[in-house]
Scaffold this motif. Structure first.
Motif, PDB file in Angstrom:
ATOM      1  N   MET A 142      39.545 -59.051  98.525  1.00 43.25           N
ATOM      2  CA  MET A 142      40.835 -59.471  98.007  1.00 43.25           C
ATOM      3  C   MET A 142      40.667 -60.601  97.003  1.00 43.25           C
ATOM      4  O   MET A 142      39.708 -61.371  97.065  1.00 43.25           O
ATOM      5  CB  MET A 142      41.750 -59.928  99.148  1.00 43.25           C
ATOM      6  N   SER A 143      41.638 -60.727  96.110  1.00 38.42           N
ATOM      7  CA  SER A 143      41.638 -61.846  95.168  1.00 38.42           C
ATOM      8  C   SER A 143      42.244 -63.063  95.859  1.00 38.42           C
ATOM      9  O   SER A 143      43.193 -62.948  96.647  1.00 38.42           O
ATOM     10  CB  SER A 143      42.446 -61.494  93.925  1.00 38.42           C
ATOM     11  N   ILE A 144      41.696 -64.235  95.558  1.00 44.29           N
ATOM     12  CA  ILE A 144      42.241 -65.455  96.137  1.00 44.29           C
ATOM     13  C   ILE A 144      43.706 -65.631  95.754  1.00 44.29           C
ATOM     14  O   ILE A 144      44.512 -66.189  96.511  1.00 44.29           O
ATOM     15  CB  ILE A 144      41.412 -66.685  95.701  1.00 44.29           C
ATOM     16  N   GLU A 155      48.761 -70.105  96.930  1.00 47.78           N
ATOM     17  CA  GLU A 155      49.617 -70.603  95.861  1.00 47.78           C
ATOM     18  C   GLU A 155      49.617 -72.123  95.893  1.00 47.78           C
ATOM     19  O   GLU A 155      49.575 -72.748  96.948  1.00 47.78           O
ATOM     20  CB  GLU A 155      51.043 -70.068  95.986  1.00 47.78           C
ATOM     21  N   GLU A 156      49.664 -72.710  94.693  1.00 51.12           N
ATOM     22  CA  GLU A 156      49.705 -74.167  94.574  1.00 51.12           C
ATOM     23  C   GLU A 156      51.148 -74.612  94.377  1.00 51.12           C
ATOM     24  O   GLU A 156      52.049 -73.810  94.161  1.00 51.12           O
ATOM     25  CB  GLU A 156      48.850 -74.623  93.388  1.00 51.12           C
ATOM     26  N   GLU A 157      51.319 -75.920  94.427  1.00 47.13           N
ATOM     27  CA  GLU A 157      52.640 -76.489  94.161  1.00 47.13           C
ATOM     28  C   GLU A 157      52.988 -76.264  92.696  1.00 47.13           C
ATOM     29  O   GLU A 157      52.166 -76.455  91.800  1.00 47.13           O
ATOM     30  CB  GLU A 157      52.641 -78.002  94.443  1.00 47.13           C
ATOM     31  N   GLY A 158      54.214 -75.842  92.417  1.00 43.39           N
ATOM     32  CA  GLY A 158      54.675 -75.702  91.036  1.00 43.39           C
ATOM     33  C   GLY A 158      54.481 -74.293  90.525  1.00 43.39           C
ATOM     34  O   GLY A 158      53.367 -73.777  90.507  1.00 43.39           O
ATOM     35  N   ASP A 159      55.573 -73.664  90.118  1.00 38.18           N
ATOM     36  CA  ASP A 159      55.492 -72.295  89.632  1.00 38.18           C
ATOM     37  C   ASP A 159      54.635 -72.168  88.388  1.00 38.18           C
ATOM     38  O   ASP A 159      54.033 -71.135  88.123  1.00 38.18           O
ATOM     39  CB  ASP A 159      56.891 -71.742  89.344  1.00 38.18           C
ATOM     40  N   GLU A 160      54.581 -73.237  87.565  1.00 36.19           N
ATOM     41  CA  GLU A 160      53.841 -73.132  86.318  1.00 36.19           C
ATOM     42  C   GLU A 160      52.348 -72.980  86.554  1.00 36.19           C
ATOM     43  O   GLU A 160      51.609 -72.540  85.679  1.00 36.19           O
ATOM     44  CB  GLU A 160      54.105 -74.369  85.432  1.00 36.19           C
ATOM     45  N   GLN A 161      51.878 -73.357  87.765  1.00 39.31           N
ATOM     46  CA  GLN A 161      50.461 -73.243  88.065  1.00 39.31           C
ATOM     47  C   GLN A 161      50.113 -71.880  88.656  1.00 39.31           C
ATOM     48  O   GLN A 161      48.962 -71.482  88.667  1.00 39.31           O
ATOM     49  CB  GLN A 161      50.030 -74.335  89.049  1.00 39.31           C
ATOM     50  N   ALA A 162      51.092 -71.189  89.184  1.00 40.85           N
ATOM     51  CA  ALA A 162      50.835 -69.912  89.837  1.00 40.85           C
ATOM     52  C   ALA A 162      50.301 -68.912  88.833  1.00 40.85           C
ATOM     53  O   ALA A 162      50.786 -68.803  87.713  1.00 40.85           O
ATOM     54  CB  ALA A 162      52.115 -69.372  90.457  1.00 40.85           C
ATOM     55  N   GLY A 163      49.268 -68.162  89.214  1.00 46.39           N
ATOM     56  CA  GLY A 163      48.700 -67.123  88.372  1.00 46.39           C
ATOM     57  C   GLY A 163      47.681 -67.613  87.380  1.00 46.39           C
ATOM     58  O   GLY A 163      46.936 -66.814  86.816  1.00 46.39           O
ATOM     59  N   ALA A 164      47.635 -68.913  87.122  1.00 42.40           N
ATOM     60  CA  ALA A 164      46.679 -69.441  86.143  1.00 42.40           C
ATOM     61  C   ALA A 164      45.634 -70.335  86.783  1.00 42.40           C
ATOM     62  O   ALA A 164      44.739 -70.811  86.105  1.00 42.40           O
ATOM     63  CB  ALA A 164      47.429 -70.239  85.070  1.00 42.40           C
ATOM     64  N   GLU A 186      47.189 -80.306  98.180  1.00 45.60           N
ATOM     65  CA  GLU A 186      48.142 -79.648  99.069  1.00 45.60           C
ATOM     66  C   GLU A 186      48.559 -78.323  98.436  1.00 45.60           C
ATOM     67  O   GLU A 186      48.891 -78.258  97.258  1.00 45.60           O
ATOM     68  CB  GLU A 186      49.360 -80.542  99.299  1.00 45.60           C
ATOM     69  N   ALA A 187      48.479 -77.253  99.227  1.00 48.19           N
ATOM     70  CA  ALA A 187      48.810 -75.923  98.718  1.00 48.19           C
ATOM     71  C   ALA A 187      49.319 -75.087  99.883  1.00 48.19           C
ATOM     72  O   ALA A 187      49.594 -75.614 100.978  1.00 48.19           O
ATOM     73  CB  ALA A 187      47.584 -75.299  98.062  1.00 48.19           C
ATOM     74  N   ARG A 188      49.435 -73.805  99.678  1.00 48.42           N
ATOM     75  CA  ARG A 188      49.919 -72.914 100.737  1.00 48.42           C
ATOM     76  C   ARG A 188      49.103 -71.635 100.735  1.00 48.42           C
ATOM     77  O   ARG A 188      48.727 -71.115  99.680  1.00 48.42           O
ATOM     78  CB  ARG A 188      51.395 -72.569 100.509  1.00 48.42           C
ATOM     79  N   PHE A 189      48.819 -71.140 101.936  1.00 47.89           N
ATOM     80  CA  PHE A 189      48.318 -69.789 102.100  1.00 47.89           C
ATOM     81  C   PHE A 189      49.505 -68.849 102.281  1.00 47.89           C
ATOM     82  O   PHE A 189      50.512 -69.217 102.903  1.00 47.89           O
ATOM     83  CB  PHE A 189      47.426 -69.677 103.341  1.00 47.89           C
ATOM     84  N   ILE A 190      49.375 -67.646 101.750  1.00 52.68           N
ATOM     85  CA  ILE A 190      50.382 -66.611 101.966  1.00 52.68           C
ATOM     86  C   ILE A 190      49.846 -65.671 103.037  1.00 52.68           C
ATOM     87  O   ILE A 190      48.902 -64.919 102.806  1.00 52.68           O
ATOM     88  CB  ILE A 190      50.660 -65.824 100.667  1.00 52.68           C
ATOM     89  N   ALA A 191      50.406 -65.741 104.237  1.00 50.44           N
ATOM     90  CA  ALA A 191      49.932 -64.935 105.350  1.00 50.44           C
ATOM     91  C   ALA A 191      50.291 -63.465 105.150  1.00 50.44           C
ATOM     92  O   ALA A 191      51.085 -63.113 104.263  1.00 50.44           O
ATOM     93  CB  ALA A 191      50.510 -65.448 106.666  1.00 50.44           C
ATOM     94  N   SER A 192      49.705 -62.604 105.968  1.00 46.24           N
ATOM     95  CA  SER A 192      49.927 -61.166 105.827  1.00 46.24           C
ATOM     96  C   SER A 192      51.394 -60.786 106.028  1.00 46.24           C
ATOM     97  O   SER A 192      51.859 -59.788 105.467  1.00 46.24           O
ATOM     98  CB  SER A 192      49.055 -60.410 106.837  1.00 46.24           C
ATOM     99  N   ASP A 193      52.149 -61.594 106.804  1.00 50.28           N
ATOM    100  CA  ASP A 193      53.574 -61.297 107.037  1.00 50.28           C
ATOM    101  C   ASP A 193      54.478 -62.034 106.056  1.00 50.28           C
ATOM    102  O   ASP A 193      55.700 -62.055 106.221  1.00 50.28           O
ATOM    103  CB  ASP A 193      53.954 -61.638 108.476  1.00 50.28           C
ATOM    104  N   GLY A 194      53.893 -62.656 105.030  1.00 52.66           N
ATOM    105  CA  GLY A 194      54.674 -63.339 104.017  1.00 52.66           C
ATOM    106  C   GLY A 194      54.917 -64.804 104.300  1.00 52.66           C
ATOM    107  O   GLY A 194      55.470 -65.510 103.455  1.00 52.66           O
ATOM    108  N   ARG A 195      54.560 -65.281 105.477  1.00 47.99           N
ATOM    109  CA  ARG A 195      54.757 -66.703 105.803  1.00 47.99           C
ATOM    110  C   ARG A 195      53.931 -67.578 104.857  1.00 47.99           C
ATOM    111  O   ARG A 195      52.839 -67.216 104.442  1.00 47.99           O
ATOM    112  CB  ARG A 195      54.329 -66.997 107.239  1.00 47.99           C
ATOM    113  N   ARG A 196      54.459 -68.763 104.541  1.00 43.26           N
ATOM    114  CA  ARG A 196      53.711 -69.754 103.781  1.00 43.26           C
ATOM    115  C   ARG A 196      53.123 -70.760 104.763  1.00 43.26           C
ATOM    116  O   ARG A 196      53.848 -71.398 105.522  1.00 43.26           O
ATOM    117  CB  ARG A 196      54.612 -70.474 102.792  1.00 43.26           C
TER     118      ARG A 196
END
Length: 281
Positions: free
Chosen positions: A200-202, A207-216, A235-245
């Motif tokens: 899987m891709s990381i 996801e990091e804080e701030g939408d502008e950082q997502a994907g880049a 500080e960041a978040r993992f996206i679990a398999s059930d969608g939880r942050r």
């Protein structure tokens, strides 16, 4: 009387009397040496197939159908016999040209009949000593390899035990950000099986804080890791398999090859669920 235990000699001659004389000489002077006999080149070839433990071959040259030179060539063509030392014995092929031919087909010695008994026994004993030295060296190397293999296995098991029991999630990425190794803590935190996470891709689980950082962030990571080799905890978040942050404290370290290219990215995440963030003044 010399004792050379644990060796096998194949003697090849088309005359039974010569075989008897040679066997008697060997058995008189060299104890615990097994002697195999062949009356032709083909019989000698067949014996080597059924006796893989032959250490030395004494080969007459003048034989019908397949002479000693032809037989030696066949020995050297076969993987099983190519490294067995061959001593040529001959009463007829005495010229230097024939001697050169004998060495060219792989002989280690070329002796002319009639042969002095002491000379032949000394020759055989000399090759046995060389073979025994090689055996001893091989046994030593095998012991060292076995010991090193055991040490590496223990070290690997030790590291695997640490990784399996560490409380933080571990993800090892390739330079493109694909997961190539993980640990049980990461599987529990994300709700995936290990086999699901590998490849899987990381970006699919992070996801990091701030939408502008997502994907880049992967490109930014690589640029920063190339410069510094490591990035401090964020500080960041993992996206679990059930969608939880899942809130995490995340750090990254680059492993580089001798040319400075990144080969692996080690990511460690601590689950921050239940922790309260306190902002400074």
């Amino acid at each position: 009387m010399m004792t050379k235990p644990g060796f096998t000699i194949l003697i090849v001659d088309d005359h039974a009397h010569n075989l008897f004389t040679l066997r008697t000489l060997i058995e008189r002077h060299l104890q615990e040496v097994r002697v195999l006999e062949a009356r032709s080149g083909q019989e000698a070839i067949d014996l080597t197939l059924s006796h893989p433990d032959i250490d030395l071959i004494i080969l007459d040259i003048q034989m019908p159908e397949m002479d000693g030179f032809q037989t030696a060539r066949l020995f050297k063509l076969r993987k099983r016999t190519r490294n067995i030392p061959i001593i040529f014995l001959t009463a007829a092929f005495k010229s230097e040209e024939f001697q050169r031919q004998g060495f060219a087909v792989g002989a280690v010695d070329y002796l002319l009949k009639p042969i002095e008994d002491t000379l032949l026994i000394n020759k055989i004993s000399g090759y046995f000593r060389l073979i025994e030295k090689e055996r001893t060296l091989n046994r030593t190397l095998e012991l060292k390899v076995a010991e090193r293999t055991r040490e590496l296995l223990e070290a690997r098991q030790y590291l695997e035990n640490i990784i399996d029991h560490m409380g933080e999630a571990l993800l090892v990425l390739d330079p493109e950000g694909r997961i190539k190794l993980t640990n049980p803590a990461a599987c529990r935190m994300l709700g995936y099986r290990e086999s699901d996470l590998i490849g899987m891709s990381i970006g699919d689980i992070f996801e990091e804080e701030g939408d502008e950082q997502a994907g880049a962030f992967m490109g930014l990571w690589l640029e920063a890791l190339i410069r510094t080799g490591a990035l401090s905890k964020i500080e960041a978040r993992f996206i679990a398999s059930d969608g939880r942050r899942v809130p995490i404290l995340f750090s990254r370290t680059a492993i580089k090859d001798a040319e400075g290219r990144i080969t692996d990215i080690i990511c460690i995440a601590k689950d921050m669920t239940g922790y309260t963030r306190i902002d400074g003044d």
